[in-house]
Design a protein around this motif. Structure first.
Motif, PDB file in Angstrom:
ATOM      1  N   SER A 141       0.815  -1.211   0.000  1.00  0.00           N
ATOM      2  CA  SER A 141       0.000   0.000   0.000  1.00  0.00           C
ATOM      3  C   SER A 141       0.853   1.267   0.000  1.00  0.00           C
ATOM      4  O   SER A 141       0.435   2.299  -0.542  1.00  0.00           O
ATOM      5  N   GLU A 142       2.053   1.208   0.604  1.00  0.00           N
ATOM      6  CA  GLU A 142       2.928   2.380   0.593  1.00  0.00           C
ATOM      7  C   GLU A 142       3.401   2.664  -0.828  1.00  0.00           C
ATOM      8  O   GLU A 142       3.431   3.812  -1.277  1.00  0.00           O
ATOM      9  N   LEU A 143       3.764   1.597  -1.558  1.00  0.00           N
ATOM     10  CA  LEU A 143       4.115   1.760  -2.967  1.00  0.00           C
ATOM     11  C   LEU A 143       2.910   2.274  -3.746  1.00  0.00           C
ATOM     12  O   LEU A 143       3.050   3.140  -4.622  1.00  0.00           O
ATOM     13  N   GLY A 144       1.741   1.764  -3.406  1.00  0.00           N
ATOM     14  CA  GLY A 144       0.532   2.205  -4.084  1.00  0.00           C
ATOM     15  C   GLY A 144       0.268   3.681  -3.900  1.00  0.00           C
ATOM     16  O   GLY A 144      -0.143   4.373  -4.837  1.00  0.00           O
ATOM     17  N   GLN A 145       0.517   4.199  -2.695  1.00  0.00           N
ATOM     18  CA  GLN A 145       0.319   5.628  -2.459  1.00  0.00           C
ATOM     19  C   GLN A 145       1.303   6.451  -3.279  1.00  0.00           C
ATOM     20  O   GLN A 145       0.920   7.469  -3.874  1.00  0.00           O
ATOM     21  N   ARG A 146       2.551   6.009  -3.334  1.00  0.00           N
ATOM     22  CA  ARG A 146       3.547   6.751  -4.122  1.00  0.00           C
ATOM     23  C   ARG A 146       3.169   6.746  -5.602  1.00  0.00           C
ATOM     24  O   ARG A 146       3.278   7.766  -6.291  1.00  0.00           O
ATOM     25  N   GLN A 147       2.721   5.565  -6.095  1.00  0.00           N
ATOM     26  CA  GLN A 147       2.314   5.483  -7.491  1.00  0.00           C
ATOM     27  C   GLN A 147       1.106   6.368  -7.762  1.00  0.00           C
ATOM     28  O   GLN A 147       1.000   7.021  -8.806  1.00  0.00           O
ATOM     29  N   ALA A 148       0.157   6.403  -6.830  1.00  0.00           N
ATOM     30  CA  ALA A 148      -1.039   7.221  -7.000  1.00  0.00           C
ATOM     31  C   ALA A 148      -0.674   8.695  -7.100  1.00  0.00           C
ATOM     32  O   ALA A 148      -1.171   9.418  -7.971  1.00  0.00           O
ATOM     33  N   GLN A 149       0.219   9.149  -6.216  1.00  0.00           N
ATOM     34  CA  GLN A 149       0.614  10.554  -6.246  1.00  0.00           C
ATOM     35  C   GLN A 149       1.394  10.882  -7.515  1.00  0.00           C
ATOM     36  O   GLN A 149       1.204  11.937  -8.117  1.00  0.00           O
ATOM     37  N   LEU A 150       2.270   9.977  -7.924  1.00  0.00           N
ATOM     38  CA  LEU A 150       3.126  10.223  -9.078  1.00  0.00           C
ATOM     39  C   LEU A 150       2.381  10.080 -10.397  1.00  0.00           C
ATOM     40  O   LEU A 150       2.532  10.909 -11.306  1.00  0.00           O
TER      41      LEU A 150
END
Length: 248
Positions: A141-150
């Motif tokens: 989920s942490e990777l998912g948040q970074r991907q979502a923002q980027l």
């Protein structure tokens, strides 16, 4: 001489009579439990009397035109289980007639009227509540948040604190999280318009046509990153959209 001629004619008719009877025979395979219940002795003569089609019972596994058991179309419930019908002899008119009778109102009433001790032993099959499997999203989920923002943040508000930093006509992740089918939407977002025009999922998406390149900087992700995105969205609290509009 006349008597002899009559006997010859009768002898010639016997094979045709036997063949006709065979063609009007339905071989029904049913387990011992159904025999023991007495239901077959109740319904089969009534069907034959009505249609002149004879039903002969055979043991499970023997050649049969129809099987009553655990698979196929549900017919009735009793004797500890739901009984299903499987038609094996497709196109055999007597078998189809028996199948139609079993599923007709007359056939169903004949089954449910079987009450040797005054209490019906069989009923119509009762609807079963569907078992919904819990969806477990084990992506990062942490990777998912970074991907979502980027990757998504240029159009969508992907965090509650970003709700004013998005295209006004584009729903936020929190709004989308409130939809009943949010997981399906995010799982295949790359095939939902307008995403295919500028999104590439590694080993999934076809390359952009040479004559129609992406109109903006492409969004490029892997399936693992899509799974991570789902795990992140699952963490978000759905937006409160209020009660549905009531029309007067």
């Amino acid at each position: 001489m006349v008597t002899r001629w009559i006997l010859i004619c009768l002898a010639l008719l016997v094979p045709f009579t036997a063949q006709a009877q065979e063609e009007r025979l339905v071989r029904l395979a049913a387990p011992e439990a159904l025999h023991q219940s007495g239901l077959l002795k109740h319904i089969l003569p009534r069907f034959s009397l009505k249609t002149q089609v004879r039903v002969s019972t055979v043991a499970p596994g023997d050649p049969a035109d129809m099987v009553l058991g655990d698979t196929g179309r549900a017919l009735f419930e009793g004797a500890g289980q739901v009984w299903h019908m499987t038609v094996l002899s497709q196109g055999h008119a007597p078998t189809q007639r028996f199948a139609d009778w079993l599923t007709s109102e007359v056939g169903r009433n004949t089954v449910t009227s079987f009450a040797p001790d005054g209490t019906p032993l069989f009923t119509q099959p009762q609807p079963r509540a569907a078992t919904v499997a819990a969806v477990t999203l084990d992506g990062d989920s942490e990777l998912g948040q970074r991907q979502a923002q980027l990757k998504c943040g240029r159009c969508h508000a992907v965090r509650p604190e970003d709700r004013f930093n998005s295209i006004g006509s584009t729903p936020s992740f929190m709004v989308l999280r409130g939809f009943p089918d949010w997981a399906e939407r995010f799982s295949v977002f790359y095939v939902l318009n307008p995403h295919p025009a500028f999104t590439q999922i590694a080993d999934v998406s076809d390359p952009f046509p040479i004559d129609r390149p992406s109109p903006i900087a492409p969004v490029e992700m892997t399936l693992a990153e899509v799974e991570a995105l789902l795990a992140y969205v699952q963490r978000l609290a759905p937006a409160d959209l209020g009660a549905p509009i009531q029309s007067q």
